[in-house]
Design an enzyme around this catalytic site. Structure first.
Site, PDB file in Angstrom:
ATOM      1  N   GLY A 158       5.431  -0.832  -1.533  1.00  0.00           N
ATOM      2  CA  GLY A 158       5.609  -2.201  -0.964  1.00  0.00           C
ATOM      3  C   GLY A 158       4.284  -2.838  -0.916  1.00  0.00           C
ATOM      4  CE1 TYR A 159      -2.532  -2.860   0.815  1.00  0.00           C
ATOM      5  CE2 TYR A 159      -2.729  -1.963  -1.740  1.00  0.00           C
ATOM      6  CZ  TYR A 159      -3.342  -2.711  -0.507  1.00  0.00           C
ATOM      7  OH  TYR A 159      -4.511  -3.119  -0.353  1.00  0.00           O
ATOM      8  N   GLY A 160       1.728  -2.375  -3.089  1.00  0.00           N
ATOM      9  CA  GLY A 160       1.351  -3.030  -4.617  1.00  0.00           C
ATOM     10  C   GLY A 160       2.213  -4.286  -4.589  1.00  0.00           C
TER      11      GLY A 160
END
Length: 238
Positions: A158-160
């Site tokens: 999710g960060y990417g």
């Protein structure tokens, strides 16, 4: 860079993190009154003392980006205006990353949290602050971003995904603010020795990372009148 932010008010999110803390102190040394936003009060108090020793007395604003609502951000902007009378810059340094995990095995709540804290919350905060920023003759909305090529690789989850969304948000927002007094840009620092990076890289093998203070002056530049040269850009300082 002493004096380049004299008389300005700058809000720094993630003020207790590596880059946020270093940038807040650099902004104070440059003359700004800094609004320190973070979720952990004891850490905010320590940053407050460090920033107060560098320049004008800062303002503490404890807020958890994960749980804050659009109304909370509107109240924050109103309180900043009531206490300080103006806002000349916002520097987004807050980030959420729990470690490298295959998407298949990522907890749905963790994925949603990463998208919210790294993308939705910065926009909600920016949206609340834009009317106040627009009152300043020269204002800056600055986002600290990651290397898209790196976070497009496996396991960044999710960060990417959020980082790619943030890149699009910055471009769209720049286009919409192009004829206003609000400059939109981003800072892409190199690898830094931070708690976030330590969740992805073994510290003793991470020889590329530098002290976050290395990039603090770049934050000041983007928030100062000299930042006009980087309007609409993603700046990767050496």
């Amino acid at each position: 860079m002493s004096g380049v932010l004299d008389g300005r008010v700058v809000l720094v999110t993630g003020a207790t993190g590596g880059l946020g803390s270093a940038a807040a102190q650099a902004c104070a040394r440059a003359g700004a009154t800094v609004v320190l936003l973070g979720r952990k009060v004891p850490r905010l108090n320590r940053v407050y003392d460090a920033v107060a020793a560098c320049g004008p007395e800062p303002l503490l604003y404890p807020l958890d980006l994960e749980g804050a609502t659009p109304d909370d951000y509107a109240e924050m902007a109103a309180r900043v205006e009531g206490a300080l009378g103006r806002l000349d810059g916002v520097l987004h340094c807050a980030a959420e990353f729990r470690g490298l995990t295959p998407l298949l095995h990522t907890d749905p709540a963790a994925f949603a949290r990463a998208l919210h804290v790294n993308l939705t919350a910065p926009w909600w905060l920016s949206q609340a602050c834009l009317p106040l920023l627009a009152k300043a003759p020269d204002a800056a909305l600055v986002f600290a971003v990651d290397d898209l090529a790196r976070v497009s690789q496996a396991y960044w989850g999710g960060y990417g995904v959020a980082q790619h969304g943030l890149d699009a948000l910055i471009r769209i927002l720049h286009a919409e603010c192009a004829n206003s007094s609000v400059r939109v840009c981003a800072l892409r620092p190199g690898p830094m020795r931070t708690a976030l990076r330590a969740k992805a890289y073994v510290e003793e093998d991470d020889r590329l990372a530098r002290d976050p203070a290395t990039y603090a002056e770049a934050c000041v530049t983007l928030l100062s009148p000299a930042g006009a040269a980087h309007r609409g850009q993603v700046w990767s300082p050496a």
